[in-house]
Write an enzyme that holds these catalytic residues in place. Structure first.
Site, short mmCIF file in Angstrom:
data_model
loop_
_atom_site.label_atom_id
_atom_site.label_comp_id
_atom_site.label_asym_id
_atom_site.label_seq_id
_atom_site.Cartn_x
_atom_site.Cartn_y
_atom_site.Cartn_z
N CYS A 114 -46.70 3.24 49.87
CA CYS A 114 -47.50 2.73 50.99
C CYS A 114 -47.72 1.22 50.85
O CYS A 114 -48.57 0.78 50.07
CB CYS A 114 -48.84 3.47 51.06
SG CYS A 114 -49.90 2.87 52.39
N CYS A 159 -51.22 -0.02 51.84
CA CYS A 159 -52.25 0.27 50.82
C CYS A 159 -52.11 -0.68 49.63
O CYS A 159 -53.11 -1.16 49.10
CB CYS A 159 -52.13 1.69 50.28
SG CYS A 159 -51.80 2.94 51.52
N ASP A 160 -50.91 -0.91 49.17
CA ASP A 160 -50.72 -1.53 47.86
C ASP A 160 -50.05 -2.90 47.87
O ASP A 160 -49.96 -3.55 46.82
CB ASP A 160 -49.90 -0.58 46.96
CG ASP A 160 -50.63 0.75 46.75
OD1 ASP A 160 -51.87 0.72 46.70
OD2 ASP A 160 -49.97 1.79 46.66
#
Ligand code: NDP
Length: 322
Positions: free
Chosen positions: A140, A143-144
């Protein structure tokens, strides 16, 4: 479905224990629907596979994914949700009340069912990929990606998700290597155009990752193989993103609920309603587009409110708005 005897009846049954399921549980419990949740085999869902979560509002210092899901669980239990470890092995939505078989043995009937079974990221299947999952390997970018600000990363995939995530990463990272296994993209023309016109993305065609390299703690590179030239080389990267698609966890609903071509549940736009009365869906199982913890949580809230209003319209005496 086998002819099991119903052993229990509940007003609201929630299947799945990610952000969508727990948020539905918090709202349903506060509305006195006395929800029972079956967690599935991966209690807490996809977030239990991640490390730092920095983009969920309310955690100014960030939080580890598993700890966040523990908080969600505690909050759901605080209002009386009964959280049970178990997986739903089949359903029968042919008549009211709905029937759900748990662990292939116990049948529970329910006035409303909230489906929050999520989706599972596809992985390449390399042992090193799992070894460094959460320590440089991610499925992701939104997200990261932030953790790799100014660094070099690689991303695998050639669909719309990979194209979108590569351009997202390109804004944060110094350099993005995009590994495409064939000599062409699967993504839409517009997305491919965007990728090819982003100067710090280097597309490497006919190439697959064969190993994620690391120092035992973090990723230090990725070994790739070009099957046209038969050459292997190591790309020095700190982050390795896999964007080769997700599989929605909907096998048990086949034949009952409307799904799109890739198996995601279809809900009535602007609601969590499925094609079956009293069955609602929320989170990634019905959303292949946003796939964020916070959007899943929001849709979990919608599902509980939809369930509550459905019961109220049926004349259920004890419901009241959360
Ligand atoms: P897709 O299934 O569309 O694409 C998966 C990609 O991963 C393909 O390019 C595939 O390669 C590649 N791949 C699969 N397995 C491997 C492997 N083992 N090694 C290397 N590469 C691999 O998934 P997406 O998540 O990209 O998209 C899912 C759906 O969501 C699509 O319908 C998409 O259009 C849609 N979507 C739309 C967006 C938008 O409109 N903005 C954004 C994101 C998704 P190959 O091509 O060779 O099969």
């Amino acid at each position: 479905m086998a002819e099991e005897q119903a052993t229990e009846h509940v007003k609201c049954l929630i299947i799945g224990s990610g952000p969508a399921g727990y948020t539905a549980a918090i709202y349903a419990a506060r509305a006195d629907l006395k929800p029972v949740m079956y967690t599935g085999l991966e209690m807490g869902g996809q977030l239990t596979q991640t490390t730092d979560v920095d983009n969920f509002p309310g955690y100014p210092e960030g939080i580890m994914g598993p700890a966040m899901m523990e908080d969600f669980k505690k909050q759901a239990e605080r209002f009386g949700t009964e959280v049970r470890f178990g997986y739903v092995s089949s359903v029968d939505f042919s008549a009211m009340p709905h029937k759900v078989v748990v662990d292939e043995s116990k049948t529970v009937t329910a006035d409303t069912v909230i489906i929050a079974t999520g989706a599972t990221a596809k992985w390449l299947g390399l042992p090193s990929e799992q070894q460094y999952n959460g320590f440089g390997v991610s499925a992701c970018a939104v997200c990261d990606g932030f953790f790799f600000k100014g660094q070099d990363v690689a991303i695998v995939g050639a669909g719309d998700t990979a194209a979108e995530e590569a351009t997202y990463l390109a804004k944060l990272c110094n350099k993005v290597y995009m590994l495409v296994r064939r000599d062409e993209f699967r993504a839409s023309k517009a997305m491919v155009h965007r990728v090819l016109n982003t100067p710090n993305i280097e597309v490497i065609y006919n190439t697959q990752a064969t190993e994620v390299m690391g120092n035992g703690k973090n990723v230090t590179g990725v070994c790739v193989f070009n099957h046209k030239t038969n050459e292997s080389k190591v790309l020095p990267v700190e982050g390795f993103f896999v964007a080769i698609g997700h599989k929605p966890n909907t096998d048990i609903f086949k034949g009952w609920l409307d799904m799109d071509d890739t198996g995601y549940l279809v809900t009535v736009p602007g609601s969590s309603k499925t094609n079956i009365e009293g069955v609602f869906a929320c989170g990634d199982v019905q959303d292949h587009y946003y796939r964020q913890a916070v959007t899943a949580a929001g849709s979990g809230c919608m599902a509980a409110l939809d369930a509550e209003r459905y019961l109220a319209a049926k004349g259920d005496p004890v419901t009241h708005l959360a």
